[in-house]
Design an enzyme around this catalytic site. Structure first.
Site, PDB file in Angstrom:
ATOM      1  NE  ARG A   1      -3.241   0.188   3.105  1.00 50.81           N
ATOM      2  CZ  ARG A   1      -4.444   0.653   2.774  1.00 50.81           C
ATOM      3  NH1 ARG A   1      -5.194  -0.021   1.939  1.00 50.81           N
ATOM      4  NH2 ARG A   1      -4.894   1.780   3.285  1.00 50.81           N
TER       5      ARG A   1
ATOM      6  NE  ARG B   1       5.624   8.817  -4.878  1.00 53.74           N
ATOM      7  CZ  ARG B   1       4.926   9.240  -3.846  1.00 53.74           C
ATOM      8  NH1 ARG B   1       5.498   9.951  -2.893  1.00 53.74           N
ATOM      9  NH2 ARG B   1       3.646   8.974  -3.781  1.00 53.74           N
TER      10      ARG B   1
ATOM     11  NE  ARG C   1      -4.032  -5.948  15.905  1.00 53.78           N
ATOM     12  CZ  ARG C   1      -3.718  -6.103  17.165  1.00 53.78           C
ATOM     13  NH1 ARG C   1      -4.235  -7.101  17.873  1.00 53.78           N
ATOM     14  NH2 ARG C   1      -2.894  -5.253  17.766  1.00 53.78           N
TER      15      ARG C   1
ATOM     16  NE  ARG D   1      -3.337   5.745  11.651  1.00 52.41           N
ATOM     17  CZ  ARG D   1      -3.621   5.204  10.468  1.00 52.41           C
ATOM     18  NH1 ARG D   1      -2.828   5.405   9.440  1.00 52.41           N
ATOM     19  NH2 ARG D   1      -4.685   4.458  10.303  1.00 52.41           N
TER      20      ARG D   1
ATOM     21  CD  GLU E   1      -5.689   5.098  13.980  1.00 51.20           C
ATOM     22  OE1 GLU E   1      -5.945   6.233  13.538  1.00 51.20           O
ATOM     23  OE2 GLU E   1      -5.319   4.152  13.262  1.00 51.20           O
TER      24      GLU E   1
ATOM     25  CE1 TYR F   1      -6.371  -1.381   5.112  1.00 51.35           C
ATOM     26  CE2 TYR F   1      -4.637  -3.024   5.143  1.00 51.35           C
ATOM     27  CZ  TYR F   1      -5.083  -1.768   5.445  1.00 51.35           C
ATOM     28  OH  TYR F   1      -4.239  -0.904   6.089  1.00 51.35           O
TER      29      TYR F   1
ATOM     30  CG  ASP G   1      -7.882   2.638   0.860  1.00 53.17           C
ATOM     31  OD1 ASP G   1      -7.937   2.614   2.100  1.00 53.17           O
ATOM     32  OD2 ASP G   1      -6.811   2.605   0.229  1.00 53.17           O
TER      33      ASP G   1
HETATM   34  P1  FAD Z   1     -18.431   0.476   7.336  1.00 52.92           P
HETATM   35  O1  FAD Z   1     -17.988   1.896   7.317  1.00 52.92           O
HETATM   36  O2  FAD Z   1     -17.861  -0.421   8.381  1.00 52.92           O
HETATM   37  O3  FAD Z   1     -20.027   0.483   7.431  1.00 52.92           O
HETATM   38  C1  FAD Z   1     -20.774  -0.644   7.804  1.00 52.92           C
HETATM   39  C2  FAD Z   1     -21.989  -0.137   8.579  1.00 52.92           C
HETATM   40  O4  FAD Z   1     -22.871  -1.239   8.823  1.00 52.92           O
HETATM   41  C3  FAD Z   1     -21.639   0.446   9.934  1.00 52.92           C
HETATM   42  O5  FAD Z   1     -22.200   1.739  10.076  1.00 52.92           O
HETATM   43  C4  FAD Z   1     -22.245  -0.534  10.926  1.00 52.92           C
HETATM   44  O6  FAD Z   1     -22.702   0.083  12.110  1.00 52.92           O
HETATM   45  C5  FAD Z   1     -23.394  -1.121  10.119  1.00 52.92           C
HETATM   46  N1  FAD Z   1     -23.806  -2.457  10.572  1.00 52.92           N
HETATM   47  C6  FAD Z   1     -23.032  -3.552  10.716  1.00 52.92           C
HETATM   48  N2  FAD Z   1     -23.765  -4.578  11.166  1.00 52.92           N
HETATM   49  C7  FAD Z   1     -25.032  -4.136  11.306  1.00 52.92           C
HETATM   50  C8  FAD Z   1     -26.232  -4.720  11.762  1.00 52.92           C
HETATM   51  N3  FAD Z   1     -26.280  -5.997  12.183  1.00 52.92           N
HETATM   52  N4  FAD Z   1     -27.362  -3.969  11.802  1.00 52.92           N
HETATM   53  C9  FAD Z   1     -27.334  -2.659  11.410  1.00 52.92           C
HETATM   54  N5  FAD Z   1     -26.200  -2.055  10.972  1.00 52.92           N
HETATM   55  C10 FAD Z   1     -25.065  -2.772  10.937  1.00 52.92           C
HETATM   56  N6  FAD Z   1     -10.173   4.574   3.371  1.00 52.92           N
HETATM   57  C11 FAD Z   1      -9.643   5.527   2.562  1.00 52.92           C
HETATM   58  O7  FAD Z   1      -9.992   5.603   1.372  1.00 52.92           O
HETATM   59  N7  FAD Z   1      -8.727   6.447   3.031  1.00 52.92           N
HETATM   60  C12 FAD Z   1      -8.302   6.429   4.327  1.00 52.92           C
HETATM   61  O8  FAD Z   1      -7.483   7.273   4.712  1.00 52.92           O
HETATM   62  C13 FAD Z   1      -8.837   5.437   5.200  1.00 52.92           C
HETATM   63  N8  FAD Z   1      -8.443   5.387   6.477  1.00 52.92           N
HETATM   64  C14 FAD Z   1      -8.982   4.441   7.304  1.00 52.92           C
HETATM   65  C15 FAD Z   1      -8.573   4.448   8.636  1.00 52.92           C
HETATM   66  C16 FAD Z   1      -9.106   3.509   9.522  1.00 52.92           C
HETATM   67  C17 FAD Z   1      -8.665   3.537  10.952  1.00 52.92           C
HETATM   68  C18 FAD Z   1     -10.039   2.551   9.054  1.00 52.92           C
HETATM   69  C19 FAD Z   1     -10.598   1.513   9.991  1.00 52.92           C
HETATM   70  C20 FAD Z   1     -10.445   2.543   7.729  1.00 52.92           C
HETATM   71  C21 FAD Z   1      -9.922   3.488   6.842  1.00 52.92           C
HETATM   72  N9  FAD Z   1     -10.323   3.549   5.504  1.00 52.92           N
HETATM   73  C22 FAD Z   1      -9.786   4.505   4.669  1.00 52.92           C
HETATM   74  C23 FAD Z   1     -11.314   2.597   4.949  1.00 52.92           C
HETATM   75  C24 FAD Z   1     -12.745   3.096   5.011  1.00 52.92           C
HETATM   76  O9  FAD Z   1     -13.121   3.344   6.342  1.00 52.92           O
HETATM   77  C25 FAD Z   1     -13.641   2.005   4.395  1.00 52.92           C
HETATM   78  O10 FAD Z   1     -13.259   1.710   3.083  1.00 52.92           O
HETATM   79  C26 FAD Z   1     -15.134   2.354   4.375  1.00 52.92           C
HETATM   80  O11 FAD Z   1     -15.532   3.048   5.509  1.00 52.92           O
HETATM   81  C27 FAD Z   1     -15.917   1.063   4.239  1.00 52.92           C
HETATM   82  O12 FAD Z   1     -17.301   1.321   4.165  1.00 52.92           O
HETATM   83  P2  FAD Z   1     -18.342   0.144   4.421  1.00 52.92           P
HETATM   84  O13 FAD Z   1     -19.682   0.731   4.188  1.00 52.92           O
HETATM   85  O14 FAD Z   1     -17.944  -1.054   3.639  1.00 52.92           O
HETATM   86  O15 FAD Z   1     -18.139  -0.269   5.949  1.00 52.92           O
HETATM   87  N1  UDP Z   2       3.302   0.825   7.827  1.00 51.38           N
HETATM   88  C1  UDP Z   2       4.491   0.839   8.503  1.00 51.38           C
HETATM   89  N2  UDP Z   2       4.971   2.026   8.987  1.00 51.38           N
HETATM   90  C2  UDP Z   2       4.313   3.187   8.832  1.00 51.38           C
HETATM   91  C3  UDP Z   2       3.090   3.180   8.133  1.00 51.38           C
HETATM   92  C4  UDP Z   2       2.596   1.974   7.648  1.00 51.38           C
HETATM   93  O1  UDP Z   2       5.106  -0.194   8.679  1.00 51.38           O
HETATM   94  O2  UDP Z   2       4.800   4.234   9.305  1.00 51.38           O
HETATM   95  C5  UDP Z   2       2.794  -0.482   7.325  1.00 51.38           C
HETATM   96  C6  UDP Z   2       1.896  -1.177   8.360  1.00 51.38           C
HETATM   97  O3  UDP Z   2       2.078  -2.571   8.218  1.00 51.38           O
HETATM   98  C7  UDP Z   2       0.522  -0.773   7.917  1.00 51.38           C
HETATM   99  C8  UDP Z   2       0.678  -0.810   6.396  1.00 51.38           C
HETATM  100  O4  UDP Z   2       2.002  -0.297   6.174  1.00 51.38           O
HETATM  101  O5  UDP Z   2      -0.473  -1.671   8.376  1.00 51.38           O
HETATM  102  C9  UDP Z   2      -0.331   0.011   5.620  1.00 51.38           C
HETATM  103  O6  UDP Z   2      -0.257   1.348   6.049  1.00 51.38           O
HETATM  104  P1  UDP Z   2      -1.436   2.379   5.801  1.00 51.38           P
HETATM  105  O7  UDP Z   2      -0.969   3.720   6.249  1.00 51.38           O
HETATM  106  O8  UDP Z   2      -1.886   2.242   4.409  1.00 51.38           O
HETATM  107  O9  UDP Z   2      -2.522   1.807   6.791  1.00 51.38           O
HETATM  108  P2  UDP Z   2      -4.012   2.309   7.167  1.00 51.38           P
HETATM  109  O10 UDP Z   2      -4.075   3.782   6.858  1.00 51.38           O
HETATM  110  O11 UDP Z   2      -4.925   1.465   6.343  1.00 51.38           O
HETATM  111  O12 UDP Z   2      -4.089   2.022   8.622  1.00 51.38           O
END
Ligand code: FAD
Ligand code: UDP
Length: 367
Positions: free
Chosen positions: A170, A174, A247, A279, A299, A347, A349
């Protein structure tokens, strides 16, 4: 009677709802949380949009997806350029000429390439079989030990040798002085926060919050001809083959009055194993606002157990084999469709979830 019941108001559910509504279908969205948006939910704290479930930066190469989201809300031109802190020293991310200079003093791409090649050892001649081998083959042992190993092992609660290689792919590597974390053409953050984007997607659509579909699935299924389920696939089947592993995360939000700027950057990663969080994000830098106060979030990676919020799927061989069994059951369902990060155990985005939802509606539902 609704045409579709959509379980989950996250990005997948909201995009399906918007698209189906625009095609003339009658849609009901339910969510077990007290708010819409799933993990992209943001909350306005006196002018600062707080990313309640961790930093979310929108990035994509797909013009259609970029145009789609921009047709609902305005995006700013935020570029993610996180820093990594290791034993008191700051390094630029992703791994680029600035990082190599900070670590080794190398000044040209060839010097950096030579340094990395000299550190590959025996992984140079083999196909990387796990995250550690993949990381060393990409950036050498020093960067692996300083910026990857500690962060990865606390994030995933597993040895880097037990994790799939794709996770580290991911991050770009560069040989230019470019700190942009993403290589995509389009990047930004909704000016009014992600919740506004979800509100716009769900405009004129009935949404019921604090409703857990699985607690009363028959009653809710009876309300609609078809169900789109975006919750966890194993939970849907009462974990009958066992639970897929995730996780989890704990978020610690702190607000400081009279501190207009806490860390000078939106994201700083803490790559030492000994620091318990991965972070610290300072929300105001995602969309700069002139305020006297600031809000930061630490986090903390956490072990997941049934009942906790599931954030990151652990896509190793064991879990993928288990997923296959659940997917087989899901395929046999009539009028129930599974999609999104939890139902597909992917996983994903945001841009990938949107692409998947649009494709899903087009292929399966738009008859
Ligand atoms: P979710 O957002 O998990 O939505 C599922 C919904 O279903 C939830 O609201 C939940 O409450 C509901 N639900 C589940 N079970 C039930 C039930 N039984 N009854 C009623 N409701 C229910 N993506 C990026 O592009 N850029 C980023 O920088 C980025 N950073 C991230 C950082 C973190 C810490 C995390 C965890 C994810 C990140 N993502 C990022 C990914 C992004 O969050 C997801 O791609 C996106 O939110 C997924 O949407 P979803 O609808 O599939 O799932
Ligand atoms: N990672 C790392 N060091 C960093 C940032 C990321 O080793 O400073 C690794 C780590 O394994 C992480 C993965 O790269 O789970 C993907 O990072 P990303 O920032 O894409 O994770 P997310 O934003 O999805 O948590």
């Amino acid at each position: 009677m609704y045409d579709y019941l959509i379980v989950g108001s996250g990005m997948f559910g909201a995009v399906c709802a918007q698209k189906l509504k625009s095609l003339g279908f009658n849609v009901l969205v339910i969510d077990k949380r007290s708010h819409i948006g799933g993990n992209v939910y943001t909350e306005n704290h006196d002018g600062i949009h707080i990313h309640k479930y961790g930093a979310h930066i929108f990035h994509t190469n797909d013009k259609e997806i970029w145009d789609y989201v921009n047709s609902f809300v305005e995006f700013n031109r935020f570029t993610n350029s996180p820093l990594a802190k290791y034993k008191g020293k700051l390094y630029n991310l992703p791994f680029n000429m600035n990082t190599f200079y900070q670590l080794w003093g190398t000044q040209t791409p060839q010097e950096a390439i030579n340094k990395i090649n000299s550190q590959k050892g025996n992984v140079a001649d083999q196909i990387p079989g796990n995250l550690e081998e993949q990381a060393i083959s990409l950036v050498g042992r020093d960067i692996y030990e300083t910026l990857i190993k500690g962060y990865t092992e606390k994030q995933w609660g597993r040895n880097a040798t037990d994790l799939p290689a794709f996770i580290i792919n991911r991050l770009p590597v560069r040989f230019t002085f470019d700190n942009n974390y993403f290589s995509d053409k389009y990047q930004g953050i909704p000016v009014e926060g992600y919740t506004r984007l979800i509100e716009k997607l769900l405009e004129n659509i009935e949404v019921r919050l604090n409703v857990d579909y699985l607690k009363d699935r028959q009653a809710y299924s009876n309300l609609a001809k078809k169900v789109i389920y975006t919750g966890a696939i194993d939970e849907y089947y009462s974990y009958q083959f066992g639970a897929l592993e995730y996780r989890s995360l704990k978020f610690e939000h702190e607000r400081f009055e009279n501190t207009p700027n806490y860390q000078g950057n939106a994201v700083i990663n803490y790559t030492e194993r000994e620091v318990p969080y991965t972070r610290i994000i300072e929300h105001k830098h995602f969309n700069y606002s002139e305020t006297k106060h600031t809000v930061i979030t630490k986090e903390y990676p956490a072990e997941w157990k049934i009942g906790d919020e599931a954030y990151y799927p652990v896509n190793d061989e064991k879990n993928m084999a288990l997923l296959k069994k659940y997917k087989k059951l899901a395929k046999e369902e009539k009028d129930v469709y599974f999609g999104g990060r939890l139902a597909e155990y992917k996983y994903y985005d945001m841009h990938q979830v949107i692409r998947s939802a649009l494709y899903f509606v087009k292929e399966n539902l738009a008859e």
